[in-house]
Write an enzyme that holds these catalytic residues in place. Sequence first.
Site, PDB file in Angstrom:
ATOM      1  N   ASN A   1       0.799  -1.229   0.000  1.00 21.93           N
ATOM      2  CA  ASN A   1       0.000   0.000   0.000  1.00 21.93           C
ATOM      3  C   ASN A   1       0.826   1.270   0.000  1.00 21.93           C
ATOM      4  OD1 ASN A   1      -2.802  -0.355   0.233  1.00 21.93           O
ATOM      5  ND2 ASN A   1      -2.451  -1.418   2.186  1.00 21.93           N
TER       6      ASN A   1
ATOM      7  N   THR B   1       8.224  -1.852   5.062  1.00 26.51           N
ATOM      8  CA  THR B   1       7.712  -3.199   5.323  1.00 26.51           C
ATOM      9  C   THR B   1       7.075  -3.192   6.713  1.00 26.51           C
ATOM     10  OG1 THR B   1       9.560  -4.135   6.568  1.00 26.51           O
ATOM     11  CG2 THR B   1       9.814  -4.033   4.182  1.00 26.51           C
TER      12      THR B   1
ATOM     13  N   LYS C   1       7.177   0.097  12.143  1.00 27.72           N
ATOM     14  CA  LYS C   1       7.280   0.432  13.576  1.00 27.72           C
ATOM     15  C   LYS C   1       8.072  -0.610  14.360  1.00 27.72           C
ATOM     16  CE  LYS C   1       2.700   2.291  13.054  1.00 27.72           C
ATOM     17  NZ  LYS C   1       1.860   1.453  12.206  1.00 27.72           N
TER      18      LYS C   1
ATOM     19  N   ALA D   1       1.448   8.874  11.155  1.00 23.71           N
ATOM     20  CA  ALA D   1       1.697   8.915   9.695  1.00 23.71           C
ATOM     21  C   ALA D   1       2.427  10.216   9.344  1.00 23.71           C
ATOM     22  CB  ALA D   1       0.391   8.731   8.926  1.00 23.71           C
TER      23      ALA D   1
ATOM     24  N   GLY E   1      -6.637   1.221   2.601  1.00 19.06           N
ATOM     25  CA  GLY E   1      -5.200   1.325   2.924  1.00 19.06           C
ATOM     26  C   GLY E   1      -4.944   1.999   4.257  1.00 19.06           C
TER      27      GLY E   1
ATOM     28  N   ASP F   1      -0.897  -1.823  17.855  1.00 23.40           N
ATOM     29  CA  ASP F   1      -0.273  -0.812  17.006  1.00 23.40           C
ATOM     30  C   ASP F   1      -0.201   0.530  17.752  1.00 23.40           C
ATOM     31  OD1 ASP F   1       0.836  -0.415  14.322  1.00 23.40           O
ATOM     32  OD2 ASP F   1      -0.757   1.068  14.139  1.00 23.40           O
TER      33      ASP F   1
ATOM     34  N   LYS G   1       3.018   2.793  19.024  1.00 20.77           N
ATOM     35  CA  LYS G   1       3.196   4.229  18.755  1.00 20.77           C
ATOM     36  C   LYS G   1       3.495   4.982  20.046  1.00 20.77           C
ATOM     37  CE  LYS G   1       0.250   4.234  14.745  1.00 20.77           C
ATOM     38  NZ  LYS G   1      -0.799   4.870  13.982  1.00 20.77           N
TER      39      LYS G   1
ATOM     40  N   GLY H   1      -3.289   6.206   6.142  1.00 23.47           N
ATOM     41  CA  GLY H   1      -3.648   6.297   4.720  1.00 23.47           C
ATOM     42  C   GLY H   1      -2.400   6.312   3.855  1.00 23.47           C
TER      43      GLY H   1
HETATM   44  N1  LIG Z   1      -1.097   2.280   6.138  1.00 22.62           N
HETATM   45  C1  LIG Z   1      -0.806   3.312   6.883  1.00 22.62           C
HETATM   46  O1  LIG Z   1      -1.560   4.254   6.994  1.00 22.62           O
HETATM   47  C2  LIG Z   1       0.506   3.369   7.605  1.00 22.62           C
HETATM   48  C3  LIG Z   1       1.393   2.324   7.544  1.00 22.62           C
HETATM   49  N2  LIG Z   1       2.575   2.375   8.210  1.00 22.62           N
HETATM   50  C4  LIG Z   1       3.488   1.260   8.131  1.00 22.62           C
HETATM   51  O2  LIG Z   1       3.934   1.094   6.780  1.00 22.62           O
HETATM   52  C5  LIG Z   1       4.339  -0.236   6.604  1.00 22.62           C
HETATM   53  C6  LIG Z   1       3.775  -0.788   5.304  1.00 22.62           C
HETATM   54  O3  LIG Z   1       2.398  -0.821   5.378  1.00 22.62           O
HETATM   55  P1  LIG Z   1       1.541  -1.295   4.107  1.00 22.62           P
HETATM   56  O4  LIG Z   1       2.130  -0.737   2.882  1.00 22.62           O
HETATM   57  O5  LIG Z   1       0.154  -1.009   4.410  1.00 22.62           O
HETATM   58  O6  LIG Z   1       1.800  -2.878   4.131  1.00 22.62           O
HETATM   59  P2  LIG Z   1       1.579  -3.934   2.943  1.00 22.62           P
HETATM   60  O7  LIG Z   1       1.277  -5.227   3.589  1.00 22.62           O
HETATM   61  O8  LIG Z   1       0.633  -3.401   1.946  1.00 22.62           O
HETATM   62  O9  LIG Z   1       3.015  -4.022   2.247  1.00 22.62           O
HETATM   63  C7  LIG Z   1       4.113  -4.537   2.915  1.00 22.62           C
HETATM   64  C8  LIG Z   1       5.273  -4.709   1.936  1.00 22.62           C
HETATM   65  O10 LIG Z   1       6.409  -5.127   2.688  1.00 22.62           O
HETATM   66  C9  LIG Z   1       6.990  -6.266   2.050  1.00 22.62           C
HETATM   67  N3  LIG Z   1       7.659  -7.087   3.069  1.00 22.62           N
HETATM   68  C10 LIG Z   1       7.113  -7.768   4.084  1.00 22.62           C
HETATM   69  N4  LIG Z   1       8.068  -8.408   4.784  1.00 22.62           N
HETATM   70  C11 LIG Z   1       9.236  -8.119   4.193  1.00 22.62           C
HETATM   71  C12 LIG Z   1      10.587  -8.479   4.438  1.00 22.62           C
HETATM   72  N5  LIG Z   1      10.929  -9.250   5.458  1.00 22.62           N
HETATM   73  N6  LIG Z   1      11.519  -7.999   3.605  1.00 22.62           N
HETATM   74  C13 LIG Z   1      11.214  -7.209   2.554  1.00 22.62           C
HETATM   75  N7  LIG Z   1       9.957  -6.839   2.285  1.00 22.62           N
HETATM   76  C14 LIG Z   1       8.965  -7.283   3.095  1.00 22.62           C
HETATM   77  C15 LIG Z   1       5.826  -6.968   1.397  1.00 22.62           C
HETATM   78  O11 LIG Z   1       6.289  -7.840   0.378  1.00 22.62           O
HETATM   79  C16 LIG Z   1       5.051  -5.772   0.880  1.00 22.62           C
HETATM   80  O12 LIG Z   1       5.613  -5.359  -0.339  1.00 22.62           O
HETATM   81  C17 LIG Z   1       3.914  -1.000   7.847  1.00 22.62           C
HETATM   82  O13 LIG Z   1       5.014  -1.155   8.701  1.00 22.62           O
HETATM   83  C18 LIG Z   1       2.900  -0.063   8.497  1.00 22.62           C
HETATM   84  O14 LIG Z   1       2.815  -0.209   9.890  1.00 22.62           O
HETATM   85  C19 LIG Z   1       2.940   3.453   8.942  1.00 22.62           C
HETATM   86  C20 LIG Z   1       2.117   4.536   9.028  1.00 22.62           C
HETATM   87  C21 LIG Z   1       0.798   4.567   8.409  1.00 22.62           C
HETATM   88  N1  LIG Z   2      -3.150   1.212  11.165  1.00 24.20           N
HETATM   89  C1  LIG Z   2      -2.376   2.312  11.487  1.00 24.20           C
HETATM   90  C2  LIG Z   2      -1.772   2.905  10.253  1.00 24.20           C
HETATM   91  C3  LIG Z   2      -0.648   3.752  10.614  1.00 24.20           C
HETATM   92  O1  LIG Z   2       0.180   3.529  11.433  1.00 24.20           O
HETATM   93  C4  LIG Z   2      -3.156   3.350  12.232  1.00 24.20           C
HETATM   94  O2  LIG Z   2      -4.091   3.874  11.706  1.00 24.20           O
HETATM   95  O3  LIG Z   2      -2.819   3.580  13.357  1.00 24.20           O
END
Ligand SMILES: NC(=O)C1=CN([C@@H]2O[C@H](COP(=O)(O)OP(=O)(O)OC[C@H]3O[C@@H](n4cnc5c(N)ncnc54)[C@H](O)[C@@H]3O)[C@@H](O)[C@H]2O)C=CC1
Ligand SMILES: N[C@@H](CC=O)C(=O)O
Length: 804
Positions: free
Chosen positions: A453, A529, A553, A585, A638, A652, A656, A774
């Site tokens: 995402n 990741t 995180k 975020a 997302g 989570d 934080k 997001g």
């Molecule tokens: N969605 C949100 O609003 C926010 C997300 N985050 C953080 O961003 C990060 C990514 O979130 P998303 O994109 O939603 O997750 P996602 O599940 O959509 O994508 C994760 C990606 O990481 C890769 N991955 C997983 N394990 C791996 C490893 N050991 N080595 C290399 N690549 C690996 C996967 O293949 C995938 O491409 C998470 O840590 C999440 O907590 C932080 C702030 C806000």
């Molecule tokens: N799922 C998380 C995404 C960002 O860290 C949240 O909304 O707290």
Amino acid sequence: MQAQLKTQQHAPAQVHKFGGSSLADAQRFAAVADILQQQNHHQALWVVVSAPGDTTDALLNITAATETQARDIALAALQAELTALVQQALTADAAVLVIKQLQQWLAAVPDALAKQQHNDVLAIGERLSALLLSEVLKQRGFNAAALDARDFLRLKQHQPDWTASAALLTGLTQAERIHVVTGYIARDDKGRSITLGRNGSDYSATLLGALVNATEVTIWTDVKAIYSADPRKVKAALPYSQVSWQQACQLAQLGNPVLHARTLSPLTGTATALLVRSSYQPQHAGCRVVQQDTAAQECAAQEKAQQQGFITELDNVTLLTLHQDISVSAAQLTLELQQPVIELPQQGDNLCWLLPAVCAEQALDYLAGLNIHAVWDTQRYYALAWLKSDAVAHTDTAEQLLQQQGVLHRYESTQQLIWLLAAPLPDDALEQLHRCLIQPQPVLQIVVAGTGNVGAEFLAMLGAQQQRFDAKLKLNLAAVVNSRRAALSDSIAVSNWQAALAAGVAWNAQQLAAYLQALPAPKVLVDITPSREFATLYPAVIAAGCDIISANKQGVTLPGTEYQQIKRALAQYQRQWLSNTTCGAGIPVQRTLQELLSAGDSIDEVSGIFSGTLSWLLCQYDGSKPFSEFVLQAQQAGLTEPDPRDDLSGKDVQRKLLVLARELGLTLELDDIALEPLLPAGLEQDSWQQFWPQRATLDDVLAQLFATAKAAGKVLRYVASLKLEQGKVCATVALKQVSADHALAAIAPCDNVFVIRSLWYCDNPLVLKGPGAGRVVTAGGLHADLAQLIHQLIGPATLPAPLT
Ligand SMILES: NC(=O)C1=CN([C@@H]2O[C@H](COP(=O)(O)OP(=O)(O)OC[C@H]3O[C@@H](n4cnc5c(N)ncnc54)[C@H](O)[C@@H]3O)[C@@H](O)[C@H]2O)C=CC1
Ligand SMILES: N[C@@H](CC=O)C(=O)O
């Protein structure tokens, strides 16, 4: 001839050559043995060695000594030095035999000198290295033996006699043995010992590589790459991880000290790869000189070559002018003199060759012997050569700079530009020239891990960022990695990252670390990741010279000992770790806390809504349909963690809170934060797919909680709180009912709210509020971290003009 030799060799072979600095003392011999131990022993291993440290210089002094007494004193000193080396490198028993052999060789020196057999004397250094290294390897349990190259390597008038050499070598080769071969020495067609001159051992290695049809020849030296300029003078010199064969040949012709024309010649046109690596930093992948034997390789190598420029210098050179109809080439004279002879682009009817002044007379004598008349310009010059690249379109600034330094002659061809000056360029002018000709803008290497995402959104935004910074800095996407594949391609077009990744390879931590090591600085890894395993790589990533930006995180919330290990690595390698998106975020909450603390404020409390997901769910949920349907909607938008139960369990938010606590310098662990989950107990087990059929339990609990709150005229909010009172920390994460007029009630779905109370914000707290989850805001937050790093490289941002 070389094609025939290939058919005689069956087992794939590798050749490793170690120079004198790699064998300077007993520790270096041990380090070389370590390197050999780590090689692929399914391939036949050939090792070529130079004399230890300065032994050849000592032997040259001995051969040049005019007085017997001085010679004997020098011989005794050398014997003592080499004996000590052997004693330190080997066990006592093994040392006895090697020392006895050394004594015999040195005892025979006066006789050899009397017979004018100087080359036999000079061979002693390499013979000792070969014998000593083979004994060190035997001590480690390897089947190793020393081999004197004079027993097989034949040269006729400076040219290898491939047939004789191959036939002799076949008789000396034993399967499954590591052959440790003397570099630098060989025999001529009359059976006399000869030496191969400057960098002769490198030449020995490539000759041997051709004879055994090696897959790779590695020249282990004291530099980890071929640089764009001399790294001792130009701090910003770029270490190239790959150069084309053509570039290497041009560099060699220009007298670049890393590879010489003769070294390259035995392998030209073969399938053997040539590598330059540092025996002091064997973890670096080094620089690969790529043979262009396939269309794909040729294309990739050429593309790269067009982007890579080089600056080389030669001091104390002179010009020879010759008539153009002559029967000898500059390359032949190079071989004869064993010094670079550069043919300058022709201007008029005559040829002009540039060569070291020390060998000008020898060159004239040689040419006179061929009845060739040459005119020697006795002026000494300093030559500066630029091997051009497509990355630099114009040279006006460089030309101006050089004119100020007093250019006497200028020669240009399509591939090179050579300036002759009266004196060497000062280092600062060289640095400036490097900026103009090699790297007009700094390049920040970006490695992105995680392409889900947020990762995909980050990459989608990167193209625009590249354009924004284009005038001052190149943002180079150097790798894209996910859990399955890695595209480690040095330079990936941002619009094409999916295809690059699809064509990528499976990867492991070691490969990634080696790749990061080899990337030129500055470099940053962006971890998007969710993986704890990936976060444990941070110390190695930092040791490879990378800054880190993380949305993940897991790293910032590792147990204290592992977290501190990362912090120590950051201090040791002076790298940065920006993690603003791990909480809120894109909301700059950590940055705000850092600024308050650095300005002298002290924080008493940070509380509020830290989860965008839960904020969205609790704002949107109205009891009209099951809660789990809203969860699915949030996931599709997302907003959630990859597994939304990470949000529902409160884990989570707990993370934080720990992020902010650590930002405040508190030594907290996750378990120190009291957690009241939203997810009913037991449902956090197993996978998301296994949970899904049980979602009614969650739906029932939420329906009840919602109804109770509504009946009381309240709303549900998931609240985090970190309080510091008289040195005590109270940290909680829990579901609360708040009345409609409460500050946490009036929010938009997905908003985070951070309420900061401090010495300065005491009665009226500082509040940060906005979307806390997001794809876009998180990817934007990552770009804000990246921009912070960029501005450290290129200076502060220019703000847009104020609104009128
Ligand atoms: N969605 C949100 O609003 C926010 C997300 N985050 C953080 O961003 C990060 C990514 O979130 P998303 O994109 O939603 O997750 P996602 O599940 O959509 O994508 C994760 C990606 O990481 C890769 N991955 C997983 N394990 C791996 C490893 N050991 N080595 C290399 N690549 C690996 C996967 O293949 C995938 O491409 C998470 O840590 C999440 O907590 C932080 C702030 C806000
Ligand atoms: N799922 C998380 C995404 C960002 O860290 C949240 O909304 O707290």
